[in-house]
Write an enzyme that holds these catalytic residues in place. Structure first.
Site, PDB file in Angstrom:
ATOM      1  N   CYS A  48       2.888  -5.741   6.614  1.00 48.45           N
ATOM      2  CA  CYS A  48       2.519  -5.234   5.294  1.00 48.45           C
ATOM      3  C   CYS A  48       3.693  -4.501   4.651  1.00 48.45           C
ATOM      4  O   CYS A  48       4.677  -4.180   5.310  1.00 48.45           O
ATOM      5  CB  CYS A  48       1.321  -4.298   5.403  1.00 48.45           C
ATOM      6  SG  CYS A  48      -0.193  -5.132   5.907  1.00 48.45           S
ATOM      7  N   HIS A  55       0.810  -1.211   0.000  1.00 45.14           N
ATOM      8  CA  HIS A  55       0.000   0.000   0.000  1.00 45.14           C
ATOM      9  C   HIS A  55       0.845   1.263   0.000  1.00 45.14           C
ATOM     10  O   HIS A  55       2.052   1.248   0.212  1.00 45.14           O
ATOM     11  CB  HIS A  55      -0.943   0.004   1.211  1.00 45.14           C
ATOM     12  CG  HIS A  55      -0.251  -0.007   2.541  1.00 45.14           C
ATOM     13  ND1 HIS A  55       0.078   1.142   3.224  1.00 45.14           N
ATOM     14  CD2 HIS A  55       0.180  -1.027   3.321  1.00 45.14           C
ATOM     15  CE1 HIS A  55       0.679   0.828   4.364  1.00 45.14           C
ATOM     16  NE2 HIS A  55       0.749  -0.475   4.437  1.00 45.14           N
TER      17      HIS A  55
END
Length: 447
Positions: free
Chosen positions: A368, A349
């Site tokens: 992440c 992201h």
């Protein structure tokens, strides 16, 4: 002797657009090869030690003058280099194993004294300095092939040492400053037998992952904290990344990228809820504050929104509620989330703050992957989809439009752990063993 070329360094210098940087990198002959999971605690990233950077000095007895933008530019925009998952790297790494076997048989290399944490900047080993430790530095750099064997007797830090140290720094994942700061010394002091063990451990990993790389794929190399977009064996672009901390590691995986979420809703993953949100909620409640109101997070029970003022965080446990945050400038996913199947609730992201990409150490998330210049990666992923060019993607960021877009052609994604490898040009690369997977303890994870 290892041959180091300057092609990638010059490419970087052109992007940086500074004459002094081009000069320095050309001389060095360097080849350098998410917040959604960050949580709410104190700064998660280890701050970079003070490093000096810039052009070479003006002569003996002088210290360098430095541009503080250099390190940020180098870290945030790494040169393309060679693809990590190249078949040719397997043979090159086997050759590196033989080379390091010989180095170990010859006694390895000397250890250098580490400078204290508060060493004055002008006292660090750098161009123009004369010091007995420079003699050790010369021997150390000669042992690894970064410096000519004929240059090992002097205690003066001259241009040859400057170039050799920059080569070493670039091939060890450090900003090529030519300054022997503490982080560089710690990397230099990793013993040769430990580096040999790393090479042996990683040649097996290359053999496992290289066959899985197709014609077009994205690879996240966790120890390098970098993302590569690769097509037909060539790196299209390399991006700085933020990867999981040692206690919340990014998992290994091989799965296709299926869709992109523009201006996504952040649904807090289990690790963030249990290890960040709930403890922070209790801490803030004790001070008369509300974590959900402060961060704009919604709590749900059985699909219904819960009044945040009625939550007693002392009674909240993982699973009591689900949580989400709407798109916006405070959303830690930024304007784009890259989705793929994963049993670990991880994703790639954007981030609303990109300052960490200018740091050398970027193991700071809960698993992440945050990606610098993610809009460029998105444009490459969507290259085959009509109407989705860089301008359209930029407009999504500007307007904040919420959209989930499925890729017509899924792109293979690999999360790999490659901390030591070699490339066909003879350069041997090492990165921090941040998760201590190489069987050598902490010795290669502390710089």
């Amino acid at each position: 002797m290892i041959v180091h070329r300057s092609t990638e360094a010059m490419d970087f210098a052109q992007r940086a657009g500074r004459a002094f940087l081009a000069t320095m990198l050309a001389l060095a002959f360097i080849i350098a090869s998410g917040a959604g999971c960050l949580g709410f605690g104190r700064a998660a990233a280890q701050s970079t030690a003070w490093i000096q950077f810039g052009p070479v000095g003006n002569g003996p007895g002088t210290t360098n003058t430095y541009d503080p933008d250099f390190v940020r530019e180098w870290e945030a925009n790494p040169p393309k280099g060679y693809a990590t998952l190249s078949k040719a790297n397997i043979a090159a790494t086997k050759n590196a194993i033989q080379r390091y076997t010989n180095i170990v048989a010859q006694g390895g290399w000397p250890q250098l004294p580490e400078p204290p944490n508060k060493t004055p900047r002008d006292s660090l080993l750098q161009y123009g300095i004369t010091d007995p430790a420079v003699g050790l530095l010369r021997k150390r750099l000669a042992a690894s092939g970064d410096l000519s064997d004929s240059d090992t007797s002097s205690t003066y830090f001259d241009m040859s040492v400057d170039k050799a140290l920059k080569r070493f720094q670039a091939s060890n994942g450090l900003t090529p400053t030519g300054i022997a700061d503490k982080r560089t010394i710690v990397a230099l002091n990793v013993p040769a037998d430990a580096r040999l063990k790393q090479l042996k451990a990683n040649v097996s990993r290359l053999g496992e992952f290289v066959p899985k790389a197709g014609k077009k794929y994205v690879v996240v190399n966790i120890p390098a904290a970098q993302v590569e977009a690769v097509q037909n064996g060539q790196i299209v672009a390399r991006y700085a990344a933020v990867v999981g901390k040692a206690d919340r590691p990014t998992p290994l995986l091989h799965t296709p990228i299926t869709d992109l979420s523009f201006n996504p809703v952040w649904r807090l993953p289990p690790t963030v809820i249990s290890e960040d949100l709930i403890p922070r909620g209790r801490e803030m409640q004790a001070k008369g504050q509300n974590v959900l109101l402060k961060f704009g997070i919604d709590a749900y029970s059985n699909g219904k929104k819960v009044d945040p003022t009625k939550i007693n965080w002392d009674n909240v446990k993982p699973g009591t509620y689900t949580y989400s945050q709407q798109p916006g400038k405070e959303n830690p996913l930024g304007f784009l989330k890259i989705n793929f199947d994963s049993a670990h609730s991880v994703y790639m992201h954007d981030t609303p703050s990109d300052r960490i990409f200018g740091r050398n150490f970027r193991s700071a998330s809960s698993g992440c992957i945050r990606v610098h210049n993610i809009e460029n990666l998105a444009a490459w992923l969507l290259a085959d989809q009509r109407g989705w060019d860089a301008e359209r993607i930029a407009s999504m960021k500007t307007t904040g439009e919420r959209l989930d877009l499925r890729l017509k052609r899924p792109v293979q994604l690999l999360f790999v752990y490659i901390s030591a490898w070699a490339t066909p040009d003879g350069v041997i690369q090492f990165r921090r063993d941040i998760y201590q997977k190489d069987g050598i303890g902490e010795i290669a994870s502390n710089y």
